[in-house]
Design a protein around this motif. Structure first.
Motif, PDB file in Angstrom:
ATOM      1  N   SER A  31       0.834  -1.192   0.000  1.00 22.47           N
ATOM      2  CA  SER A  31       0.000   0.000   0.000  1.00 22.47           C
ATOM      3  C   SER A  31       0.880   1.257   0.000  1.00 22.47           C
ATOM      4  CB  SER A  31      -0.883  -0.027   1.247  1.00 22.47           C
ATOM      5  OG  SER A  31      -1.718   1.079   1.289  1.00 22.47           O
ATOM      6  N   PHE A  32       0.448   2.272  -0.730  1.00 24.73           N
ATOM      7  CA  PHE A  32       1.143   3.556  -0.725  1.00 24.73           C
ATOM      8  C   PHE A  32       0.105   4.671  -0.698  1.00 24.73           C
ATOM      9  CE2 PHE A  32       0.882   2.248  -5.175  1.00 24.73           C
ATOM     10  CZ  PHE A  32       0.398   3.378  -5.819  1.00 24.73           C
ATOM     11  N   PRO A  33       0.467   5.848  -0.187  1.00 26.44           N
ATOM     12  CA  PRO A  33      -0.503   6.937   0.010  1.00 26.44           C
ATOM     13  C   PRO A  33      -0.907   7.612  -1.306  1.00 26.44           C
ATOM     14  CG  PRO A  33       1.673   7.688   0.664  1.00 26.44           C
ATOM     15  CD  PRO A  33       1.799   6.220   0.307  1.00 26.44           C
ATOM     16  N   THR A  34      -1.994   7.144  -1.886  1.00 23.89           N
ATOM     17  CA  THR A  34      -2.439   7.672  -3.176  1.00 23.89           C
ATOM     18  C   THR A  34      -2.903   9.121  -3.095  1.00 23.89           C
ATOM     19  OG1 THR A  34      -4.653   6.765  -2.841  1.00 23.89           O
ATOM     20  CG2 THR A  34      -3.074   5.394  -4.030  1.00 23.89           C
ATOM     21  N   GLN A  35      -3.281   9.585  -1.911  1.00 22.81           N
ATOM     22  CA  GLN A  35      -3.718  10.980  -1.775  1.00 22.81           C
ATOM     23  C   GLN A  35      -2.572  11.954  -2.044  1.00 22.81           C
ATOM     24  OE1 GLN A  35      -3.515   8.802   0.716  1.00 22.81           O
ATOM     25  NE2 GLN A  35      -2.559   9.740   2.508  1.00 22.81           N
ATOM     26  N   GLY A  36      -1.324  11.456  -2.017  1.00 20.59           N
ATOM     27  CA  GLY A  36      -0.178  12.310  -2.299  1.00 20.59           C
ATOM     28  C   GLY A  36       0.116  12.497  -3.775  1.00 20.59           C
ATOM     29  N   VAL A  37      -0.543  11.745  -4.643  1.00 19.88           N
ATOM     30  CA  VAL A  37      -0.252  11.818  -6.079  1.00 19.88           C
ATOM     31  C   VAL A  37      -0.436  13.222  -6.639  1.00 19.88           C
ATOM     32  CG1 VAL A  37      -0.925  10.974  -8.371  1.00 19.88           C
ATOM     33  CG2 VAL A  37      -0.664   9.359  -6.479  1.00 19.88           C
ATOM     34  N   PRO A  38      -1.502  13.947  -6.304  1.00 22.31           N
ATOM     35  CA  PRO A  38      -1.651  15.306  -6.864  1.00 22.31           C
ATOM     36  C   PRO A  38      -0.538  16.277  -6.448  1.00 22.31           C
ATOM     37  CG  PRO A  38      -3.748  14.528  -5.996  1.00 22.31           C
ATOM     38  CD  PRO A  38      -2.699  13.544  -5.558  1.00 22.31           C
ATOM     39  N   SER A  39       0.183  15.966  -5.373  1.00 23.89           N
ATOM     40  CA  SER A  39       1.234  16.878  -4.927  1.00 23.89           C
ATOM     41  C   SER A  39       2.562  16.657  -5.648  1.00 23.89           C
ATOM     42  CB  SER A  39       1.450  16.746  -3.418  1.00 23.89           C
ATOM     43  OG  SER A  39       2.010  15.486  -3.108  1.00 23.89           O
ATOM     44  N   VAL A  40       2.660  15.609  -6.467  1.00 24.63           N
ATOM     45  CA  VAL A  40       3.880  15.392  -7.245  1.00 24.63           C
ATOM     46  C   VAL A  40       3.957  16.491  -8.305  1.00 24.63           C
ATOM     47  CG1 VAL A  40       5.111  13.825  -8.794  1.00 24.63           C
ATOM     48  CG2 VAL A  40       3.824  12.892  -6.860  1.00 24.63           C
ATOM     49  N   ALA A  41       5.032  17.259  -8.269  1.00 26.25           N
ATOM     50  CA  ALA A  41       5.162  18.417  -9.161  1.00 26.25           C
ATOM     51  C   ALA A  41       6.258  18.164 -10.193  1.00 26.25           C
ATOM     52  CB  ALA A  41       5.485  19.672  -8.358  1.00 26.25           C
ATOM     53  N   ILE A  42       5.852  18.098 -11.459  1.00 28.50           N
ATOM     54  CA  ILE A  42       6.815  17.921 -12.546  1.00 28.50           C
ATOM     55  C   ILE A  42       7.741  19.132 -12.573  1.00 28.50           C
ATOM     56  CG2 ILE A  42       7.050  17.786 -15.059  1.00 28.50           C
ATOM     57  CD1 ILE A  42       4.372  16.224 -15.063  1.00 28.50           C
ATOM     58  N   GLY A  43       9.054  18.867 -12.630  1.00 26.23           N
ATOM     59  CA  GLY A  43      10.042  19.932 -12.661  1.00 26.23           C
ATOM     60  C   GLY A  43      10.430  20.485 -11.302  1.00 26.23           C
ATOM     61  N   ARG A  44       9.714  20.054 -10.223  1.00 27.11           N
ATOM     62  CA  ARG A  44      10.018  20.572  -8.878  1.00 27.11           C
ATOM     63  C   ARG A  44      10.284  19.468  -7.859  1.00 27.11           C
ATOM     64  NH1 ARG A  44       5.280  24.237  -8.283  1.00 27.11           N
ATOM     65  NH2 ARG A  44       4.975  22.948  -6.464  1.00 27.11           N
ATOM     66  N   SER A  45       9.446  18.437  -7.843  1.00 27.62           N
ATOM     67  CA  SER A  45       9.630  17.351  -6.869  1.00 27.62           C
ATOM     68  C   SER A  45      10.909  16.583  -7.183  1.00 27.62           C
ATOM     69  CB  SER A  45       8.437  16.393  -6.897  1.00 27.62           C
ATOM     70  OG  SER A  45       7.247  17.039  -6.513  1.00 27.62           O
ATOM     71  N   THR A  46      11.611  16.168  -6.138  1.00 24.10           N
ATOM     72  CA  THR A  46      12.875  15.451  -6.298  1.00 24.10           C
ATOM     73  C   THR A  46      12.728  13.998  -5.855  1.00 24.10           C
ATOM     74  OG1 THR A  46      13.635  15.959  -4.062  1.00 24.10           O
ATOM     75  CG2 THR A  46      14.162  17.571  -5.801  1.00 24.10           C
ATOM     76  N   GLN A  47      13.767  13.204  -6.114  1.00 23.41           N
ATOM     77  CA  GLN A  47      13.759  11.818  -5.657  1.00 23.41           C
ATOM     78  C   GLN A  47      13.599  11.762  -4.141  1.00 23.41           C
ATOM     79  OE1 GLN A  47      17.434  10.429  -7.480  1.00 23.41           O
ATOM     80  NE2 GLN A  47      16.266   9.254  -8.993  1.00 23.41           N
ATOM     81  N   ASP A  49      11.994  13.914  -2.255  1.00 25.95           N
ATOM     82  CA  ASP A  49      10.585  14.218  -1.957  1.00 25.95           C
ATOM     83  C   ASP A  49       9.715  12.979  -2.155  1.00 25.95           C
ATOM     84  OD1 ASP A  49      11.254  16.929  -1.552  1.00 25.95           O
ATOM     85  OD2 ASP A  49      10.827  17.438  -3.656  1.00 25.95           O
ATOM     86  N   ILE A  50       9.923  12.297  -3.272  1.00 28.36           N
ATOM     87  CA  ILE A  50       9.118  11.112  -3.589  1.00 28.36           C
ATOM     88  C   ILE A  50       9.369  10.009  -2.562  1.00 28.36           C
ATOM     89  CG2 ILE A  50       8.694   9.314  -5.330  1.00 28.36           C
ATOM     90  CD1 ILE A  50       7.650  12.170  -6.052  1.00 28.36           C
ATOM     91  N   GLN A  51      10.612   9.803  -2.209  1.00 31.11           N
ATOM     92  CA  GLN A  51      10.931   8.753  -1.230  1.00 31.11           C
ATOM     93  C   GLN A  51      10.354   9.105   0.140  1.00 31.11           C
ATOM     94  OE1 GLN A  51      14.930   7.341  -1.265  1.00 31.11           O
ATOM     95  NE2 GLN A  51      14.286   5.462  -0.240  1.00 31.11           N
ATOM     96  N   LYS A  52      10.324  10.374   0.495  1.00 31.36           N
ATOM     97  CA  LYS A  52       9.744  10.792   1.774  1.00 31.36           C
ATOM     98  C   LYS A  52       8.241  10.482   1.822  1.00 31.36           C
ATOM     99  CE  LYS A  52       9.274  14.794   4.801  1.00 31.36           C
ATOM    100  NZ  LYS A  52       9.504  16.234   4.952  1.00 31.36           N
ATOM    101  N   ILE A  53       7.550  10.693   0.720  1.00 31.89           N
ATOM    102  CA  ILE A  53       6.098  10.453   0.659  1.00 31.89           C
ATOM    103  C   ILE A  53       5.778   8.965   0.536  1.00 31.89           C
ATOM    104  CG2 ILE A  53       3.983  10.841  -0.686  1.00 31.89           C
ATOM    105  CD1 ILE A  53       5.230  13.520  -1.588  1.00 31.89           C
ATOM    106  N   TYR A  54       6.488   8.263  -0.368  1.00 30.80           N
ATOM    107  CA  TYR A  54       6.105   6.896  -0.730  1.00 30.80           C
ATOM    108  C   TYR A  54       7.036   5.801  -0.218  1.00 30.80           C
ATOM    109  CZ  TYR A  54       3.064   9.449  -3.838  1.00 30.80           C
ATOM    110  OH  TYR A  54       2.133  10.299  -4.324  1.00 30.80           O
TER     111      TYR A  54
END
Length: 111
Positions: A31-47, A49-54
């Motif tokens: 399971s992973f937090p799908t509610q965080g998907v809209p916060s992924v920002a193309i050109g701004r979010s980093t690896q 950031d993604i690892q912290k969320i997922y």
């Protein structure tokens, strides 16, 4: 013990094994937090950031020279509804989100 008793016991065990396998659920990924998907920002979010969320990805790879991380949560049942969710994040050479894709068969969480 009689042969009749052994045959009944064997039949009952065979029935239980068959019945439990028909109602089984196979889980792939986690399971992973799908509610965080809209916060992924193309050109701004980093690896980071993604690892912290997922957390750590289920699978990593390379697509057209870009690093990809894949998060998977599949609940596959012999009978009953299937639930699949996957998130694929593609990064630039600098570790910034280049693109991502989220797919699901469920309106909510796979649980």
């Amino acid at each position: 013990m009689t042969i009749r008793f052994l045959c009944r016991t064997r039949s009952a065990l065979l029935y239980l094994v068959t019945a439990s396998s028909l109602t089984a659920c196979i889980t792939i990924g986690r399971s992973f937090p799908t509610q965080g998907v809209p916060s992924v920002a193309i050109g701004r979010s980093t690896q980071a950031d993604i690892q912290k969320i997922y957390g750590s990805p289920f699978r990593t790879g390379v697509e057209d020279g870009d690093v990809t991380w894949t998060y998977v949560n599949f609940k596959l049942r012999v009978f009953g509804p299937q639930c699949t969710q996957d998130l694929v994040v593609r990064f630039t050479a600098n570790g910034v989100v280049k693109s991502f894709t989220y797919n699901t068969t469920s309106a909510g969480s796979c649980g």
